[in-house]
Motif scaffolding. Sequence first.
Motif, PDB file in Angstrom:
ATOM      1  N   LEU A   4      33.864  15.786  15.329  1.00 55.11           N
ATOM      2  CA  LEU A   4      32.746  15.719  16.264  1.00 55.11           C
ATOM      3  C   LEU A   4      32.593  14.258  16.632  1.00 55.11           C
ATOM      4  O   LEU A   4      32.360  13.421  15.759  1.00 55.11           O
ATOM      5  CB  LEU A   4      31.456  16.232  15.621  1.00 55.11           C
ATOM      6  N   ILE A   5      32.732  13.929  17.899  1.00 57.19           N
ATOM      7  CA  ILE A   5      32.795  12.532  18.319  1.00 57.19           C
ATOM      8  C   ILE A   5      31.733  12.226  19.368  1.00 57.19           C
ATOM      9  O   ILE A   5      31.663  12.894  20.409  1.00 57.19           O
ATOM     10  CB  ILE A   5      34.205  12.199  18.869  1.00 57.19           C
ATOM     11  N   ASP A   6      30.932  11.202  19.072  1.00 54.25           N
ATOM     12  CA  ASP A   6      29.976  10.668  20.040  1.00 54.25           C
ATOM     13  C   ASP A   6      30.759   9.777  21.008  1.00 54.25           C
ATOM     14  O   ASP A   6      31.812   9.233  20.649  1.00 54.25           O
ATOM     15  CB  ASP A   6      28.909   9.860  19.300  1.00 54.25           C
ATOM     16  N   LEU A   7      30.273   9.607  22.208  1.00 54.05           N
ATOM     17  CA  LEU A   7      30.978   8.757  23.174  1.00 54.05           C
ATOM     18  C   LEU A   7      30.537   7.301  23.124  1.00 54.05           C
ATOM     19  O   LEU A   7      31.353   6.399  23.238  1.00 54.05           O
ATOM     20  CB  LEU A   7      30.808   9.307  24.595  1.00 54.05           C
TER      21      LEU A   7
ATOM     22  N   LYS B 206      44.895  10.999  20.656  1.00 53.97           N
ATOM     23  CA  LYS B 206      45.834  11.705  21.533  1.00 53.97           C
ATOM     24  C   LYS B 206      47.236  11.080  21.470  1.00 53.97           C
ATOM     25  O   LYS B 206      48.237  11.778  21.623  1.00 53.97           O
ATOM     26  CB  LYS B 206      45.313  11.691  22.967  1.00 53.97           C
ATOM     27  N   GLU B 207      47.294   9.776  21.242  1.00 54.27           N
ATOM     28  CA  GLU B 207      48.584   9.076  21.203  1.00 54.27           C
ATOM     29  C   GLU B 207      49.329   9.282  19.890  1.00 54.27           C
ATOM     30  O   GLU B 207      50.486   8.885  19.761  1.00 54.27           O
ATOM     31  CB  GLU B 207      48.360   7.579  21.451  1.00 54.27           C
ATOM     32  N   ASP B 208      48.701   9.879  18.897  1.00 53.53           N
ATOM     33  CA  ASP B 208      49.318  10.118  17.595  1.00 53.53           C
ATOM     34  C   ASP B 208      49.747  11.582  17.523  1.00 53.53           C
ATOM     35  O   ASP B 208      48.924  12.488  17.692  1.00 53.53           O
ATOM     36  CB  ASP B 208      48.304   9.791  16.488  1.00 53.53           C
ATOM     37  N   SER B 209      51.011  11.832  17.248  1.00 55.36           N
ATOM     38  CA  SER B 209      51.530  13.200  17.299  1.00 55.36           C
ATOM     39  C   SER B 209      50.875  14.131  16.281  1.00 55.36           C
ATOM     40  O   SER B 209      50.761  15.334  16.530  1.00 55.36           O
ATOM     41  CB  SER B 209      53.047  13.202  17.105  1.00 55.36           C
ATOM     42  N   VAL B 210      50.447  13.624  15.159  1.00 57.47           N
ATOM     43  CA  VAL B 210      49.776  14.453  14.150  1.00 57.47           C
ATOM     44  C   VAL B 210      48.293  14.590  14.467  1.00 57.47           C
ATOM     45  O   VAL B 210      47.741  15.689  14.519  1.00 57.47           O
ATOM     46  CB  VAL B 210      49.978  13.867  12.730  1.00 57.47           C
ATOM     47  N   LEU B 211      47.633  13.459  14.707  1.00 56.33           N
ATOM     48  CA  LEU B 211      46.184  13.467  14.927  1.00 56.33           C
ATOM     49  C   LEU B 211      45.791  14.155  16.233  1.00 56.33           C
ATOM     50  O   LEU B 211      44.675  14.656  16.352  1.00 56.33           O
ATOM     51  CB  LEU B 211      45.632  12.042  14.895  1.00 56.33           C
ATOM     52  N   SER B 212      46.703  14.211  17.179  1.00 53.13           N
ATOM     53  CA  SER B 212      46.394  14.848  18.462  1.00 53.13           C
ATOM     54  C   SER B 212      46.170  16.352  18.318  1.00 53.13           C
ATOM     55  O   SER B 212      45.617  16.988  19.213  1.00 53.13           O
ATOM     56  CB  SER B 212      47.512  14.590  19.470  1.00 53.13           C
ATOM     57  N   LYS B 213      46.569  16.916  17.195  1.00 58.37           N
ATOM     58  CA  LYS B 213      46.397  18.349  16.958  1.00 58.37           C
ATOM     59  C   LYS B 213      45.008  18.696  16.418  1.00 58.37           C
ATOM     60  O   LYS B 213      44.646  19.858  16.345  1.00 58.37           O
ATOM     61  CB  LYS B 213      47.466  18.840  15.988  1.00 58.37           C
ATOM     62  N   ILE B 214      44.229  17.694  16.045  1.00 56.61           N
ATOM     63  CA  ILE B 214      42.885  17.925  15.517  1.00 56.61           C
ATOM     64  C   ILE B 214      41.952  18.257  16.678  1.00 56.61           C
ATOM     65  O   ILE B 214      41.822  17.472  17.608  1.00 56.61           O
ATOM     66  CB  ILE B 214      42.381  16.688  14.743  1.00 56.61           C
ATOM     67  N   PRO B 215      41.308  19.419  16.636  1.00 56.80           N
ATOM     68  CA  PRO B 215      40.379  19.758  17.717  1.00 56.80           C
ATOM     69  C   PRO B 215      39.181  18.804  17.737  1.00 56.80           C
ATOM     70  O   PRO B 215      38.714  18.365  16.676  1.00 56.80           O
ATOM     71  CB  PRO B 215      39.929  21.184  17.405  1.00 56.80           C
ATOM     72  N   ILE B 216      38.713  18.513  18.929  1.00 52.90           N
ATOM     73  CA  ILE B 216      37.589  17.581  19.111  1.00 52.90           C
ATOM     74  C   ILE B 216      36.447  18.305  19.811  1.00 52.90           C
ATOM     75  O   ILE B 216      36.661  19.034  20.785  1.00 52.90           O
ATOM     76  CB  ILE B 216      38.023  16.382  19.979  1.00 52.90           C
ATOM     77  N   ILE B 217      35.249  18.060  19.300  1.00 55.54           N
ATOM     78  CA  ILE B 217      34.035  18.455  20.000  1.00 55.54           C
ATOM     79  C   ILE B 217      33.306  17.160  20.325  1.00 55.54           C
ATOM     80  O   ILE B 217      33.032  16.351  19.436  1.00 55.54           O
ATOM     81  CB  ILE B 217      33.143  19.372  19.145  1.00 55.54           C
TER      82      ILE B 217
END
Length: 138
Positions: free
Chosen positions: A60-63, A78-89
């Motif tokens: 969960l990310i504040d802007l 998004k630029e990390d191939s592993v971390l980009s798979k984590i869903p974001i709200i």
Amino acid sequence: MENKKKSHSQKFTVCIVEDEALISEMYKTKLQQEGYEVILADDGEKGLTLIKQEKPDIALIDLMMPHKDGFSLMKSLKEDSVLSKIPIIILTNLDDAETADKTADFDAAFYLIKSQYSPTDVVNIVGEVLDSGHAMKF
């Protein structure tokens, strides 16, 4: 294989990246009541470090945050191939189409205006995203 629910048979980890302590503690308490593990960061730099270390199931990310805002944090993820798979709200107070449009490239599961969603609503949305199969166990 049966789709396991979030709380009892499998613990999901939620990372909250939010600079307002009262808000992050409110969400943390509600998520923990529902059986989630919760980790907190109070700015984008700490959030990126924590997400890299812990690889949560959802973030969960504040802007608007100091040091590294939510846009920069999501760009790094998004630029990390592993971390980009984590869903974001995205959880923000910014309620305008221009800001929402700027987040479109980050494939966030939801863009939530904090004042429009109760902590219970947020927990339900987290569960919806995790139950939909978007979450990946690392």
